[in-house]
Write an enzyme that holds these catalytic residues in place. Sequence first.
Site, mmCIF file in Angstrom:
data_model
loop_
_atom_site.group_PDB
_atom_site.id
_atom_site.type_symbol
_atom_site.label_atom_id
_atom_site.label_comp_id
_atom_site.label_asym_id
_atom_site.label_seq_id
_atom_site.Cartn_x
_atom_site.Cartn_y
_atom_site.Cartn_z
ATOM 1 N N LYS A 214 5.571 7.288 -2.032
ATOM 2 C CA LYS A 214 5.867 5.871 -2.198
ATOM 3 C C LYS A 214 4.671 5.047 -1.723
ATOM 4 C CE LYS A 214 10.270 5.902 -3.548
ATOM 5 N NZ LYS A 214 10.716 5.293 -4.819
ATOM 6 N N ASP B 231 4.784 6.490 -6.682
ATOM 7 C CA ASP B 231 5.730 5.460 -7.112
ATOM 8 C C ASP B 231 5.408 4.144 -6.413
ATOM 9 O OD1 ASP B 231 7.820 3.942 -8.014
ATOM 10 O OD2 ASP B 231 9.417 5.274 -7.323
ATOM 11 N N GLU C 189 4.391 5.792 -11.165
ATOM 12 C CA GLU C 189 5.683 5.245 -11.564
ATOM 13 C C GLU C 189 5.745 3.739 -11.289
ATOM 14 O OE1 GLU C 189 8.762 7.731 -10.044
ATOM 15 O OE2 GLU C 189 10.335 6.275 -10.414
ATOM 16 N N ASP D 286 10.200 3.051 -14.691
ATOM 17 C CA ASP D 286 11.471 3.263 -13.982
ATOM 18 C C ASP D 286 12.308 1.981 -14.020
ATOM 19 O OD1 ASP D 286 13.559 4.006 -12.418
ATOM 20 O OD2 ASP D 286 12.457 4.241 -10.554
ATOM 21 N N LYS E 151 17.835 7.266 -15.054
ATOM 22 C CA LYS E 151 18.740 7.366 -13.904
ATOM 23 C C LYS E 151 20.119 6.945 -14.368
ATOM 24 C CE LYS E 151 15.289 6.346 -10.344
ATOM 25 N NZ LYS E 151 14.711 5.283 -9.484
HETATM 26 MG MG MG Z 1 11.036 4.814 -8.948
#
Ligand code: MG
Length: 362
Positions: free
Chosen positions: A162, A190, A218, A243, A267
């Site tokens: 992240k 991400d 991402e 995303d 997702k």
């Molecule tokens: Mg993500």
Amino acid sequence: MKIAKIETDYIQIPLARPFKTALRTVESVHDLVVRITADTGEVGYGEAPPTAVITGDTLGSIRCAIEEFIAPSLMGMDVEDLDGIMAKLHSCILKNTSAKAAVDMAVYDLYAKQLGRPLYKVLGGRRNSLETDLTISVNPVEEMVADSLDAVAQGYRILKVKVGKEGLADVGRLEAIRQAVGPDIALRVDANQGWTAKQAVRIIRAMEDKGLDIDLVEQPVPAHDFAGMQLVTGAVSTPILADESVFSLEDAIELIRGRAADLINIKLMKTGGIYNALKICAVAESYGVECMIGCMLESKLAVSAAAHLAAAKGVITRADLDGPGLCSIDPYIGGPDYCAGRIVMPEAPGIGITGVPAFGQG
Ligand code: MG
């Protein structure tokens, strides 16, 4: 087999360590669970996390959507009429994708149980195991390096790092992690919408110049900035994964046709469940675009529904299903086996989870 009862309850599971992204910090999984009971006594389970900063859904809004709108609409419907149930589920209330996802997975659980087959075989049966990454939270660089080494020691071969909080300093984080884990560990990045398009291009090119060998980046820019996604995707050679920009089938079509992403992150909490996720899979497959399956901060129940979908479909080539790996305990009975990065699908009917710690069951 008809739907006789739809109930909701809550579960709370502490995380092994706080989960930190450019958007939030979370210390435990606190989710809503759904149980659908058929007139035969068979049950199906689903789960939804309240990811308000991404989906807009809260625990209260998820429960209300299910109890006041979805449950009355589906009561008495035949589980064999999957198409009819899904049409009702998606028309009885707008948005509320997390509530719809929880009910959708409970319906699919029952549908596959009725057929006596594990869900991944009902959906396509492409493979019976997956490899997932593990998320490394945004922290001081030494802590991120230590967390990365710890994950590799546990057996993870793919890390999702992240970033997105510190601009070009994020390159230094990645460089330190790459040096520590060596060349054989795949690194995903991400940014959780943390950069502007121009910043993203500068940062990703710097990573490329340093030879950090990043598997994908991402959501570099804000969700609504499709033009920014297009600019970044066209300006770097590292694959860009959408995303937060892609919830619906229409989003996926717009991104793919506009070449605004190289990869799509599916997702269930964004699509509203498996039924709509399958549509995105079909479109992505027809355009030759690979997908990743991801999860929010979900426990093993919802993540397992996503794992069944991923195991079923060849177009889903990457898995980011680390929810169970981030939890400090596994309170469920049954389901896929999660061992470090490896997820092995169960052969029991449905999703395969038989014990859920809610509904007065402990
Ligand atoms: Mg993500």
